[in-house]
Enzyme design. Structure first.
Site, PDB file in Angstrom:
ATOM      1  N   GLY A  72       0.823  -1.191   0.000  1.00  0.00           N
ATOM      2  CA  GLY A  72       0.000   0.000   0.000  1.00  0.00           C
ATOM      3  C   GLY A  72       0.865   1.252   0.000  1.00  0.00           C
ATOM      4  O   GLY A  72       2.071   1.199   0.229  1.00  0.00           O
ATOM      5  N   THR A  76       8.330   6.021  -1.925  1.00  0.00           N
ATOM      6  CA  THR A  76       9.308   6.329  -0.889  1.00  0.00           C
ATOM      7  C   THR A  76      10.694   5.924  -1.382  1.00  0.00           C
ATOM      8  O   THR A  76      10.836   5.339  -2.451  1.00  0.00           O
ATOM      9  CB  THR A  76       8.971   5.657   0.456  1.00  0.00           C
ATOM     10  OG1 THR A  76       9.786   6.249   1.487  1.00  0.00           O
ATOM     11  CG2 THR A  76       9.224   4.154   0.423  1.00  0.00           C
ATOM     12  N   GLY A 151       6.715  -3.977   5.359  1.00  0.00           N
ATOM     13  CA  GLY A 151       6.888  -3.608   6.761  1.00  0.00           C
ATOM     14  C   GLY A 151       7.231  -2.151   6.945  1.00  0.00           C
ATOM     15  O   GLY A 151       6.515  -1.271   6.477  1.00  0.00           O
ATOM     16  N   CYS A 169       5.817   9.598   0.202  1.00  0.00           N
ATOM     17  CA  CYS A 169       4.496   9.072   0.538  1.00  0.00           C
ATOM     18  C   CYS A 169       3.378   9.968   0.019  1.00  0.00           C
ATOM     19  O   CYS A 169       2.270   9.980   0.564  1.00  0.00           O
ATOM     20  CB  CYS A 169       4.367   8.844   2.043  1.00  0.00           C
ATOM     21  SG  CYS A 169       5.628   7.710   2.675  1.00  0.00           S
TER      22      CYS A 169
END
Length: 217
Positions: A72, A76, A151, A169
Site C-alpha cells: 500500500g 518512498t 513492513g 508518501c
C-alpha cells in the site's frame, strides 16, 4: 503449531528486487505450520512506488531505479543507512487485522525511540512515524492468504537527499529526519535490535531464533 516461534533474519545490504521476490515466494508457499519471520535488511538505493502511487510524486528520480511494488501507499526511498524491518506474519493465526499490525509497527518505532528520549508519534491521516513534524519512518504492507509482508523503514544514518527527488508518501515538501541527528541509534545494528525487541513483546514470542541469510544459499 508455530504460534510462539519467531525467526529473525539479518540479511545485510541487498538489492530491493530479490528481497521483494523472496517475500512473495515465502508468503505464497508458507502454511499454518510455518513460523513467522522478521527480516532485517538494508537496501541499495531505490525508489519504490506503492499500489496507490502516482507518477507526479516522482519529481526527479534521476539515476535511482524506480520499482512499482505491491504494498500500500505512495512512493518512498530506500537506501544505505536505513533500517528495513519486514514482517512476514500469519495474521489469521495471530488473530489480528492489518490495521492492528500497522499500529504494532508504529508502536515498535515509537517505543524504541522513547528509550533515547525521542518523542515520536503516529498520525492518523498520514501513516508513518514523525518527530517534530518531520518523518522518521515509513510503513507499507501487503496481506495475501491472511499473511503479511513488507513492513517499515526507519531512517538511521543515511543520505536523506534522495527524498528531495520525490514527494515522500505523496506529501509535497515532507521533511525527513533520522535517528543519528536526534541522538538516537547511530547504526543499523542498534536500531534493528530495538525494533525487534519491541515486536517480540507484541507477538508474545517465546522461541526466537536469530539467523543470518537464508537457508540453502
Amino acid at each position: 503449531m508455530k504460534e510462539n516461534t519467531l525467526i529473525v533474519r539479518q540479511l545485510g545490504r541487498q538489492r530491493y528486487l530479490p528481497i521483494w521476490q523472496k517475500m512473495q515466494d515465502f508468503t505464497d508457499t508458507r502454511d499454518d505450520d510455518s513460523a513467522d519471520e522478521i527480516w532485517l535488511v538494508e537496501h541499495e538505493s531505490v525508489f519504490t512506488q506503492g499500489q496507490a502511487g502516482k507518477d507526479e510524486h516522482l519529481l526527479a528520480p534521476g539515476d535511482i531505479e524506480v520499482i512499482k511494488v505491491d504494498r500500500g501507499g505512495q512512493v518512498t526511498y530506500h537506501g544505505p543507512g536505513q533500517q528495513m524491518m519486514y514482517v512476514l506474519f500469519n495474521l489469521r493465526r495471530l488473530k489480528i487485522g492489518v490495521r492492528e499490525l500497522v499500529t504494532w509497527l508504529e508502536e515498535c518505532i515509537i517505543e524504541s525511540l522513547a528509550e533515547y528520549d525521542i518523542q515520536a508519534y503516529a498520525k492518523a491521516d498520514a501513516p508513518g512515524v514523525y518527530v517534530n513534524d518531520s518523518k522518521i519512518a515509513s510503513l507499507g504492507l501487503r496481506v495475501r492468504r491472511g499473511c503479511s509482508f513488507h513492513g517499515l523503514a526507519l531512517n538511521v544514518n543515511m543520505d536523506l537527499s534522495p527524498f528531495l527527488r520525490i514527494n515522500p508518501c505523496g506529501y509535497a515538501g515532507m521533511n525527513m529526519v533520522q535517528t543519528k541527528e536526534l541522538k538516537g541509534p547511530q547504526n543499523l545494528e542498534t536500531a534493528g535490535a530495538g525494533l525487534v525487541k519491541h515486536m517480540i513483546k507484541k507477538l508474545n514470542a517465546t522461541q526466537v531464533k536469530h539467523t543470518e541469510g537464508f537457508e540453502n544459499e
